[in-house]
Design a protein around this motif. Structure first.
Motif, short mmCIF file in Angstrom:
data_model
loop_
_atom_site.label_atom_id
_atom_site.label_comp_id
_atom_site.label_asym_id
_atom_site.label_seq_id
_atom_site.Cartn_x
_atom_site.Cartn_y
_atom_site.Cartn_z
N ARG A 45 0.82 -1.22 0.00
CA ARG A 45 0.00 0.00 0.00
C ARG A 45 0.85 1.26 0.00
O ARG A 45 0.59 2.22 -0.73
N ALA A 154 -12.38 -6.81 5.34
CA ALA A 154 -13.03 -5.50 5.26
C ALA A 154 -12.05 -4.36 5.00
O ALA A 154 -12.36 -3.44 4.23
N GLU A 155 -10.89 -4.40 5.62
CA GLU A 155 -9.99 -3.25 5.53
C GLU A 155 -8.83 -3.45 4.55
O GLU A 155 -8.02 -2.55 4.34
N TRP A 308 -3.68 3.70 -7.94
CA TRP A 308 -4.07 3.43 -6.55
C TRP A 308 -5.53 2.98 -6.57
O TRP A 308 -6.39 3.69 -7.09
N THR A 310 -8.83 1.30 -4.51
CA THR A 310 -9.54 0.89 -3.30
C THR A 310 -10.81 0.18 -3.73
O THR A 310 -11.61 0.75 -4.48
N ALA A 312 -13.38 -1.73 -1.62
CA ALA A 312 -13.78 -2.20 -0.29
C ALA A 312 -15.13 -2.89 -0.34
O ALA A 312 -16.14 -2.27 -0.66
N PRO A 313 -15.16 -4.17 -0.01
CA PRO A 313 -16.45 -4.86 0.04
C PRO A 313 -17.27 -4.35 1.22
O PRO A 313 -16.70 -3.90 2.22
N LEU A 314 -18.59 -4.41 1.10
CA LEU A 314 -19.41 -4.16 2.29
C LEU A 314 -19.19 -5.32 3.25
O LEU A 314 -19.33 -6.48 2.86
N PRO A 315 -18.88 -5.02 4.50
CA PRO A 315 -18.64 -6.13 5.44
C PRO A 315 -19.93 -6.76 5.95
O PRO A 315 -20.29 -6.64 7.12
N ILE A 327 -12.65 2.26 -6.58
CA ILE A 327 -12.23 3.60 -6.96
C ILE A 327 -10.74 3.58 -7.30
O ILE A 327 -9.91 3.23 -6.46
N SER B 57 -4.06 0.11 6.90
CA SER B 57 -5.41 0.42 6.43
C SER B 57 -6.42 0.12 7.53
O SER B 57 -6.23 -0.78 8.35
N PHE B 58 -7.50 0.87 7.51
CA PHE B 58 -8.55 0.76 8.51
C PHE B 58 -9.91 0.78 7.83
O PHE B 58 -10.17 1.68 7.03
N SER B 59 -10.73 -0.17 8.15
CA SER B 59 -12.13 -0.09 7.71
C SER B 59 -12.90 0.70 8.75
O SER B 59 -12.81 0.42 9.95
N TRP B 308 -5.52 9.23 4.17
CA TRP B 308 -6.09 9.06 2.83
C TRP B 308 -7.35 8.22 2.99
O TRP B 308 -7.30 7.11 3.53
N THR B 310 -10.98 6.70 1.38
CA THR B 310 -11.88 6.38 0.26
C THR B 310 -13.18 5.87 0.84
O THR B 310 -13.16 4.92 1.64
N ASN B 325 -18.29 1.10 3.01
CA ASN B 325 -17.16 0.63 3.80
C ASN B 325 -16.00 1.59 3.57
O ASN B 325 -15.21 1.41 2.65
N ILE B 327 -12.47 3.26 3.76
CA ILE B 327 -11.14 2.74 4.03
C ILE B 327 -10.17 3.90 4.23
O ILE B 327 -10.00 4.73 3.33
N VAL B 329 -6.28 4.96 4.93
CA VAL B 329 -4.90 4.47 4.85
C VAL B 329 -4.00 5.59 5.34
O VAL B 329 -4.21 6.76 5.01
#
Lengths: 330, 330, 330, 330
Positions: A45, A154-155, A308, A310, A312-315, A327, B57-59, B308, B310, B325, B327, B329
């Protein structure tokens, strides 16, 4: 292995032989629930963030729409979006709120695989086994995927995305015909044609554009409807790319088609044999029905094919896949 | 304006006066459908990408789960996730697929506002008017939001996120009590306490942590259930922050609470009066039920509060909001 | 057998012994899919039609309503009813229809067991076996009940209904307390008290009123909510009535409670043990959450307890139950 | 009035003139919510019960099935039926219940008009007015039909059904061609051909068989799919039957077609003009997509065309229609 080397009468044999070469079972421990997402770590990342130069952003998602491509096969329908409250209600003065506030809320009912989506690790099994060798009936029941549900990543899914515009590099007028099997050679030729920004690295999210969606969209504009986009003939990955998918150590791969792999499949009697290797054995996340056209235009214009990304699936607890709006920023 | 200056008996008057000061109608032209998302442009994104240093990264999403906080108020229920195919079926040998492949698919039915979500511009009206002054009944009907549907910002929401951990900076033990109205002063005090990485700039996505979710989670762990998280008393933004929300030129703001603004609301008889100003007049996107706890820990540990971020909504055609969700970073 | 004779530590033993006495497996052939509905034939119907004297009709259905009793246990939620088109839309002039026509359509999402319903034969299994001895995994998969789906009795359920108002005959003030186990003796006492119109005959649909719904309704009216109507303590049939349910050769039996049998169940650790005998072994159709109060008033007023009853399930292909609006005419 | 007398360029004029002749507004008081169901009283029921001679029963419902005729037009989809628990799960031993009990539950999501159904009084408006002259926006909002919801006739619809097999009496080989407009003369000719049991009386539920469903079923059997059964060309009632529908004082009328009236409609630019008169002005309940074939065979075999009919809607609070499984007994 090339498609020519496949015995079309023996999918079982081909699957077993391939599995013997590419299995990642145990690679990240017996308890692993993330498969190839293990490749997508903070280092990946950190490096990928440097790809942002102009700040342009692209949604790689199709619309989630009642007029989508699904035809009800295996109960995959288009989303049904309905309103709980509306502006017409607010104006009609029936909402009963104080001081002039009015509101609108909404509800959706949809298969998680109805439009742009991730296949999670619980989506496909091989002879009763799910990812990492677990018995499928101890993983995915009517209660959902109790082990590898999509919420477990998720993250994770933000990193380097690389567009391989095979349609443009190998096809005519930017599109591969339905039934075209993309081999490792085609992938390498595309990378070579696109240049160094397309080099694939560990942890990448590979985006394969076939051009089929472009073609289907022309049909839609002409009033022809979606045709068989959802499940019919399509260009896609050859079964023989399993070794490349494994050896490249990518985190995920997505296409602009319904089913990722070439359809009809490359055996006489078969159903998505590459899924059967990629998901439960390689532990690979597959994206389907992504819209890569706008991004492809931008990449072609300046020759930079890595972004770059992203996605992200819905959890959703226990889901075996997820709708997603990926995105890309470059 | 401070809360003390609010006349609790006159929400209409306060709303009108505030609207006169903060309206953005026409600011981006009569045809605008994006409101404050206009602030979040490529330049903002390009600068924000530089915030990625470790690649962690953080959800910021809660789980989408049948055991969620919703209690059916205004038909907002928790999601119902069901399976179309399962691993138990695959193992039972009833799926009818060739060469040992088995699969699982799933379906969801949920309000778009059931868990971590964006409020779109069609979510709230003021006296029959939607964002940019349009008659609400010409924007949101039973067919959905035909003008400002959430799909219109499908690719936009990636940029700089700034955590304002008001709970930690102003509260006791990291949490604000229910009913606590966060004023501009509290926001400024938090920024001052957190240091320069918290400075708010045009186009930012502001993340306000109150600590309520932390508290509710303790209750859940203790078996107390969600309580009134979905609609009951809560800390949140004071109505008086409308001017700051407008003047700061932020693109969006999200909280770890159900309803963004303080509850009970600051008037004797009221329902979400700050929404009535923020969405239809400022054109501001509001995020609710975000989970900021893990990010807050990380920010506190090294004093960097900008990330950052998204937060891509699902582009559901005509939706007035979307599950998301987000995210982060850093 | 009386409740006193039950060993509360041994539900398995009691179930096995009872099954040995009451099993109807094979009674109507190996291919049978209708169980006790075989008793409800044209002769039964022809005789029952003579019960109509005044022509008064009664709906025995509760409302299907978002404010119903379900609390999400095992994902049983209340129905979510939303509109596809509305009168407010029609009046707002946005529907686009010619010559002044306007319309409203609607959608529902609901568990089939959310309100007044039939349990079909695929609803309950005993040690992996469904009705008539079939392996449960060859009957009910994620695709639904492929053998005994509720559609197989689409035209059958019209005949003689007999109200046994046990609450009135045995209870105080017309109601049995929660936890009250109705035994065969209570059923016989009720029949004796009500007189000859209550005599039970082959093919009957027996309606057992406990009075619990009456009590819960008082609570609703007092603002107490539904309490634990959906799954909590309740009066209901004793496990020991299995022999009577079998020997009486009734076609079906319904109660005004959530779960038909007494709750807590009569064993130390148990879950609906009478279901485990009644559905897969006797092949008996169970109705739950029926509203018997208005009919009970009428029956009490003139002493006639048998009615012409039509309780037609929606023929949802493969459903293991169905919502139903039973209509009694007398 | 005959079809020849209709000016195809002036649906508005025809509708207005017809409404002037047939309006029932105020007939049952200003508060009425039942329209022609007022005709179906206890006397009608008492007499009709005498029609049961053999006790044979017939379901007049099509299956509620994911493979049904809907194509998504106006978001009318086929039902989606999914399982919450299954027999495969029970056998896999993952349900966690004691003493060997296993279970299956299910969920449905469907438009209320997806298959065999009743149109309620809130389903259609004329120039902004609903049944009995009420403003449509004060009757049907996003919250549903707050006045004439289908629950208001929950117990009513049991009485005399009369099959008018117009397909058999007037058509060739028992079927009317698509586009065939059934006039009052055709109805009278059918009654005459069928004999005295077909005489229409006040409070009757009239069942008009066109034979279209028979034809569509042949297509299905031949692999042709449903074609345009859901909304395409079809035989049906002529607009000119409005006077007969009014004067006959029937309680309801149902057909074996999607849309009750002839399609294409009998005006150059039109959409369901007979609905516009029948529902909001006559207050007539319309049944659509009923399956009359098996009953028609029985009636033809012995010349008795009147039956005891129960067609109980699900009392879904605020619904503008309801799925229904009508049961005829004769």
């Amino acid at each position: 292995m090339t498609p020519a080397a496949l015995d079309p009468t023996d999918p079982e044999g081909a699957i077993k032989a391939t599995v013997d070469r590419v299995s990642n079972w145990g690679r990240w421990g017996d308890d692993d629930v993330r498969g190839t997402m293990n490749y997508l770590d903070a280092d990946v990342r950190r490096a990928a963030a440097g790809l942002v130069r102009t700040g342009e952003s692209f949604s790689l998602s199709q619309r989630f729409d009642g007029d989508g491509p699904q035809k009800g096969w295996r109960r995959r329908t288009n989303p049904v979006h309905t309103m709980l409250d509306t502006g017409t209600d607010a104006v009609a003065g029936i909402q009963g709120f104080p001081h002039g506030i009015g509101g609108a809320d909404d509800v959706i009912a949809m298969p998680l695989q109805c439009s742009t989506q991730w296949d999670g690790l619980g989506h496909i099994f091989d002879r009763g086994r799910a990812w990492n060798g677990r018995p499928a009936d101890q993983v995915v029941t009517s209660l959902g995927d109790g082990v590898t549900g999509i919420e477990t990543v998720a993250e994770v899914i933000a990193g380097r995305g690389v567009l391989l515009d095979v349609g443009r590099a190998v096809g005519e007028d930017g599109e591969l015909p339905d039934g075209f099997a993309i081999t490792e050679e085609h992938l390498r030729a595309t990378i070579a044609a696109q240049g160094p920004s397309s080099e694939i690295r560990r942890g990448d999210i590979v985006l394969v554009r076939t051009g089929q969606l472009t073609r289907v969209r022309r049909g839609l504009a002409a009033g022809d409807g979606w045709g068989d986009y959802a499940g019919g003939a399509a260009p896609g990955l050859s079964f023989t790319t399993a070794d490349w998918l494994h050896g490249s150590e990518i985190a995920a791969i997505a296409t602009d088609t319904w089913g990722f792999e070439v359809r009809p499949n490359e055996f006489d009697v078969a159903f998505q044999p590459l899924h059967q290797v990629a998901i439960p054995h390689i532990g690979l996340f597959l994206g389907e029905m992504w819209d890569l056209d706008a991004l492809a235009e931008a990449c072609a214009s300046d020759g930079r094919y890595d972004v770059w990304l992203t996605a992200a699936p819905l959890p959703i607890t226990g889901a075996v896949g997820s709708p997603v709006n990926p995105i890309a920023v470059r």
